[in-house]
Design an enzyme around this catalytic site. Structure first.
Site, PDB file in Angstrom:
ATOM      1  N   CYS A   9       0.819  -1.218   0.000  1.00 31.72           N
ATOM      2  CA  CYS A   9       0.000   0.000   0.000  1.00 31.72           C
ATOM      3  C   CYS A   9       0.851   1.265   0.000  1.00 31.72           C
ATOM      4  O   CYS A   9       1.971   1.279   0.489  1.00 31.72           O
ATOM      5  CB  CYS A   9      -0.873   0.029   1.239  1.00 31.72           C
ATOM      6  SG  CYS A   9      -1.846  -1.451   1.454  1.00 31.72           S
ATOM      7  N   TRP A  58      -2.881  -2.684  -1.604  1.00 30.95           N
ATOM      8  CA  TRP A  58      -2.362  -3.987  -2.023  1.00 30.95           C
ATOM      9  C   TRP A  58      -3.042  -4.983  -1.082  1.00 30.95           C
ATOM     10  O   TRP A  58      -2.739  -5.009   0.111  1.00 30.95           O
ATOM     11  CB  TRP A  58      -0.846  -3.989  -1.865  1.00 30.95           C
ATOM     12  CG  TRP A  58      -0.137  -5.167  -2.455  1.00 30.95           C
ATOM     13  CD1 TRP A  58       0.238  -5.328  -3.757  1.00 30.95           C
ATOM     14  CD2 TRP A  58       0.320  -6.327  -1.761  1.00 30.95           C
ATOM     15  NE1 TRP A  58       0.894  -6.520  -3.904  1.00 30.95           N
ATOM     16  CE2 TRP A  58       0.958  -7.155  -2.697  1.00 30.95           C
ATOM     17  CE3 TRP A  58       0.244  -6.764  -0.428  1.00 30.95           C
ATOM     18  CZ2 TRP A  58       1.524  -8.387  -2.362  1.00 30.95           C
ATOM     19  CZ3 TRP A  58       0.802  -7.981  -0.096  1.00 30.95           C
ATOM     20  CH2 TRP A  58       1.439  -8.777  -1.060  1.00 30.95           C
ATOM     21  N   GLU A  98      23.615 -12.670  -6.364  1.00 29.39           N
ATOM     22  CA  GLU A  98      22.856 -11.462  -6.670  1.00 29.39           C
ATOM     23  C   GLU A  98      22.305 -11.511  -8.099  1.00 29.39           C
ATOM     24  O   GLU A  98      21.157 -11.133  -8.353  1.00 29.39           O
ATOM     25  CB  GLU A  98      23.751 -10.229  -6.447  1.00 29.39           C
ATOM     26  CG  GLU A  98      23.136  -8.904  -6.796  1.00 29.39           C
ATOM     27  CD  GLU A  98      21.831  -8.578  -6.075  1.00 29.39           C
ATOM     28  OE1 GLU A  98      21.449  -9.281  -5.130  1.00 29.39           O
ATOM     29  OE2 GLU A  98      21.168  -7.605  -6.480  1.00 29.39           O
ATOM     30  N   LYS A 113      18.275 -11.448  -9.025  1.00 30.86           N
ATOM     31  CA  LYS A 113      17.676 -10.482  -9.958  1.00 30.86           C
ATOM     32  C   LYS A 113      16.842 -11.238 -10.999  1.00 30.86           C
ATOM     33  O   LYS A 113      15.729 -10.844 -11.309  1.00 30.86           O
ATOM     34  CB  LYS A 113      18.744  -9.649 -10.684  1.00 30.86           C
ATOM     35  CG  LYS A 113      19.487  -8.644  -9.846  1.00 30.86           C
ATOM     36  CD  LYS A 113      18.720  -7.384  -9.528  1.00 30.86           C
ATOM     37  CE  LYS A 113      18.003  -7.433  -8.242  1.00 30.86           C
ATOM     38  NZ  LYS A 113      18.683  -7.260  -7.002  1.00 30.86           N
ATOM     39  N   GLU A 148      13.616 -12.645  -9.340  1.00 30.95           N
ATOM     40  CA  GLU A 148      12.571 -11.748  -8.834  1.00 30.95           C
ATOM     41  C   GLU A 148      11.880 -10.928  -9.907  1.00 30.95           C
ATOM     42  O   GLU A 148      10.725 -10.568  -9.734  1.00 30.95           O
ATOM     43  CB  GLU A 148      13.075 -10.867  -7.681  1.00 30.95           C
ATOM     44  CG  GLU A 148      14.151  -9.901  -7.997  1.00 30.95           C
ATOM     45  CD  GLU A 148      14.601  -9.101  -6.762  1.00 30.95           C
ATOM     46  OE1 GLU A 148      13.916  -9.102  -5.739  1.00 30.95           O
ATOM     47  OE2 GLU A 148      15.656  -8.452  -6.859  1.00 30.95           O
ATOM     48  N   LYS A 163       9.078  -3.229  -1.963  1.00 27.15           N
ATOM     49  CA  LYS A 163      10.385  -2.582  -1.864  1.00 27.15           C
ATOM     50  C   LYS A 163      10.890  -2.629  -0.420  1.00 27.15           C
ATOM     51  O   LYS A 163      12.068  -2.823  -0.174  1.00 27.15           O
ATOM     52  CB  LYS A 163      10.262  -1.124  -2.341  1.00 27.15           C
ATOM     53  CG  LYS A 163      11.568  -0.365  -2.372  1.00 27.15           C
ATOM     54  CD  LYS A 163      12.453  -0.831  -3.505  1.00 27.15           C
ATOM     55  CE  LYS A 163      13.808  -0.159  -3.516  1.00 27.15           C
ATOM     56  NZ  LYS A 163      14.790  -0.955  -4.285  1.00 27.15           N
TER      57      LYS A 163
HETATM   58  C1  AGP Z   1      16.312  -6.845  -3.857  1.00 31.51           C
HETATM   59  O1  AGP Z   1      16.229  -6.807  -5.235  1.00 31.51           O
HETATM   60  C2  AGP Z   1      15.099  -7.311  -3.187  1.00 31.51           C
HETATM   61  N1  AGP Z   1      13.980  -6.550  -3.555  1.00 31.51           N
HETATM   62  C3  AGP Z   1      15.216  -7.652  -1.708  1.00 31.51           C
HETATM   63  O2  AGP Z   1      15.911  -8.850  -1.644  1.00 31.51           O
HETATM   64  C4  AGP Z   1      15.890  -6.640  -0.761  1.00 31.51           C
HETATM   65  O3  AGP Z   1      17.249  -6.546  -1.039  1.00 31.51           O
HETATM   66  C5  AGP Z   1      15.668  -7.093   0.701  1.00 31.51           C
HETATM   67  O4  AGP Z   1      14.308  -7.105   0.977  1.00 31.51           O
HETATM   68  C6  AGP Z   1      16.406  -6.228   1.698  1.00 31.51           C
HETATM   69  O5  AGP Z   1      15.977  -4.909   1.667  1.00 31.51           O
HETATM   70  P1  AGP Z   1      16.754  -3.757   2.409  1.00 31.51           P
HETATM   71  O6  AGP Z   1      18.057  -3.578   1.741  1.00 31.51           O
HETATM   72  O7  AGP Z   1      15.859  -2.564   2.263  1.00 31.51           O
HETATM   73  O8  AGP Z   1      16.910  -4.186   3.840  1.00 31.51           O
END
Ligand code: AGP
Length: 616
Positions: free
Chosen positions: A2, A78, A491, A495, A498, A611
């Site tokens: 949200c 959401w 990493e 990517k 996700e 996010k």
């Molecule tokens: C990254 O692409 C992801 N969306 C996710 O893994 C993210 O890195 C994770 O949730 C940690 O977030 P932060 O760095 O805000 O703690």
């Protein structure tokens, strides 16, 4: 997840209706993902409009642009409690329609509150947890509480996570707000004050902010702010909520973020823009580091163990950080996934430093690990991109990455800037313990990294785009590396998973023959990330994969012997191996981005992801 916006203005603050401003602010939160949209505006009349659908369609259908007023709230929902249908969209109102509420988060005790309120005659119109809030406010007003006292009392009985903004027609010149766990930020404009779940929502109007802390609540008027701290949880009795006034003046921050930073700037997606912003973000981060480091380096030097806690991409940066600390700074160091950290904390104490890496600074798993570390007496250093967010606030030391706002859910520029910070810190510790020659070489290459990153991005974008047309048809992929290449493989795979929804797994290359290789057959994609000295070892891993018909994509330094046994080659500039990870991730970010686009997905809004993750 949200998105919330609240605005209260002096008359004539904007030269367009408040409904249009709310729509614009909500559009800036669109990246968070949502299924329904709504607003409430108070002007000559009070209107509450909401519907399932996308912002542009809903705003057009409900005529957002024609409603003006001096106070308003907006929300993108959401779905958590109840399906994405009109009645569950926010704002939610009380029985009389005099209180309108928008909320982010999850209320744990809503069922019992709903039942009590129902027995008192309140009629609920939605399936949401949120709807208990307007009814609670109404209930306390009925019992004789003044509107703001009723709001505070209502908040005090909530359990769980919330960011809440409320219009109450009985106190129309105020916007009430409260925060617990879910982020909420005040934006202080010239003629208007904003409340939002995320800074980009109002960045077009102001960059002057106060980040609210857990347990804070209060109200804003068009010219003023009152923040209070809730002192203890309340009951459904007639006692006033216990609060104390917070002196927030020193917490007002002016950000060096510009409105353009939170716009796509001609790119089709934020993620692609953010990938291309990395040279600038790295330069700004490295330049910013010089000022803040000395005290932190002293503490790291004195420490016994250095423990990293982080989630997702930040965990991958932490794995590199731990390798740097071990190998450069000669400190025993290890990285833990923050949600698992509690099982590793028993031998961490006063002599240790915990480094919490989190771009958002609000990830609850990492925050919990920070609290556990502090309970054990360890000092905590936060590495974050968001000023005054929860993790930096609760830490003893902070280093900020200067990546600017990262809107795409998939972290890109925050990752490379985190790695740069961790490398810089390790270098500074190493400098104090000697070993000058290697340090000078790394420092020189780190200073060049913005330029090198820029060359990698421009050299390979077109190739990667065409490669994505092959990759888009695949269902699985392996990402393999050794040493510094392992976090990069992890990493790169994250990517791909996700945003392109391809099942991508990363392993230390040496581990692949202990099981995963069983899956490899003709044309199975295997991405190798070679950083430098481990080349000889990787060679045999590539051969093993080739022998089974795998399709080999290799990222390695210029002149690498691995290229002659690979199908696709990405040649990295010849930088020091400590700096190489920052460059090696760039093709993998682009590969995931273009594969997602080729598969028809929106990389900025990956399904099921948020996010900022504020739930455990
Ligand atoms: C990254 O692409 C992801 N969306 C996710 O893994 C993210 O890195 C994770 O949730 C940690 O977030 P932060 O760095 O805000 O703690």
């Amino acid at each position: 997840m949200c998105g919330i916006i609240g605005i209260i203005t002096v008359p004539g603050a904007f030269n367009e209706p408040l409904g249009s401003i709310i729509k614009k602010c909500l559009k800036n939160l669109e990246y968070r993902g949502y299924d329904s949209v709504g607003f409430a505006i108070l002007g000559d009349i009070f209107v509450v409009r909401k519907s399932k659908g996308k912002i542009d369609d809903v705003a057009f259908g409900l005529g957002f642009d024609k409603y003006d007023g001096f106070v308003g709230i907006g929300h993108t929902r959401w779905a958590t409690h109840g399906p994405p249908v009109d009645k569950n969209a926010h704002p939610h109102t009380d029985c009389l329609g005099r209180v309108a509420v928008v909320h982010n988060g999850v209320l744990e005790n809503y069922l019992e509150l709903k039942e009590i309120l129902r027995r008192k005659g309140h009629v609920f119109k939605s399936d949401t947890d949120t709807e208990v809030i307007p009814h609670l406010i109404e209930e306390f007003k009925k019992r004789g509480f003044q509107p703001y006292e009723a709001f505070k009392k209502a908040i005090s009985v909530l359990r769980g996570a919330y960011a809440v903004v409320v219009i109450d027609l009985d106190e129309p010149n105020k916007l009430f707000f409260a925060r617990n766990t879910s982020p909420l930020i005040i934006g202080i404009g010239e003629n208007a004050i904003f409340l939002a779940s995320d800074i980009p929502a109002f960045l077009e109007y102001t960059n002057k902010v106060i980040v609210l802390e857990d347990g804070e609540l209060g109200y804003v008027t068009s010219r003023g702010i009152l923040i209070e701290k809730l002192l203890k949880p309340g009951e459904l009795d007639d006692e006033l909520a216990m609060t104390e006034i917070v002196d927030y003046k020193s917490r007002i921050k002016v950000l060096d973020w510009t409105p353009e930073m939170a716009k796509k700037g001609g790119y089709p997606h934020f993620m692609l823009k953010e990938i291309h912003e990395q040279p600038g973000a790295l330069a700004a981060t490295i330049a910013g580091l010089k000022e803040e480091i000395d005290g932190i380096v002293d503490a790291l030097l004195k420490s016994d163990k250095i423990i990293f806690v982080a989630a997702g991409t930040s965990y991958h940066a932490s794995l590199l950080g731990a390798l740097y600390m071990n190998n450069l700074a000669e400190k025993w160091s290890m990285a833990f996934i923050s949600s698992e950290a509690r099982w590793w904390m028993s031998n961490i104490g006063e002599e240790d430093i915990v480094i919490a890496v989190s771009q958002s600074g609000e990830t609850i798993d990492t925050l919990v690990a920070v609290r556990e570390a502090k309970r054990n007496g360890a000092k905590v250093l936060a590495v974050s991109n968001i000023i005054d967010s929860a993790i930096p606030r609760e830490s003893d030391f902070v280093v900020y990455t200067k990546a600017g706002p990262e809107i795409g859910v998939a972290a890109t520029k925050t990752f490379t800037t985190q790695v740069a910070v961790l490398l810089y810190l390790s270098l500074k510790v190493a400098e104090r313990i000697g070993n000058k020659r290697i340090i000078e070489e790394i420092k020189n290459d780190l200073a060049k990294v913005p330029e090198l990153a820029s060359s990698v991005l421009s050299r390979y974008e077109a190739r990667i785009k065409s490669l994505s047309r092959i990759l888009k048809k695949k269902t699985n992929a392996f990402y393999l590396g050794r040493g510094f290449g392992v976090p990069i493989a992890m990493e790169g795979a994250l990517k791909m998973k996700e945003i392109a929804y391809i099942h991508a797994e990363a392993y230390p290359a040496g581990e692949s023959k202990h099981g995963p290789i069983a899956l490899v057959e003709k044309d199975f994609p295997v991405v190798f990330t070679s950083i430098g000295e481990e080349e000889e070892l990787l060679q045999s891993n590539i051969e093993e994969m080739r022998a089974r018909g795998a399709w080999i994509i290799t990222i390695a330094r210029k002149g690498s012997r691995l290229f002659s046994i690979s199908d696709e080659k990405f040649e990295m500039p010849n930088a020091n191996e400590y700096v190489m990870p920052i460059l090696s991730i760039l093709p993998l970010q682009m590969l995931a981005y273009y594969t997602a686009v080729a598969r028809g997905y929106d990389p900025d809004k990956p399904r099921n992801l948020a996010k900022t993750v504020t739930v455990i």
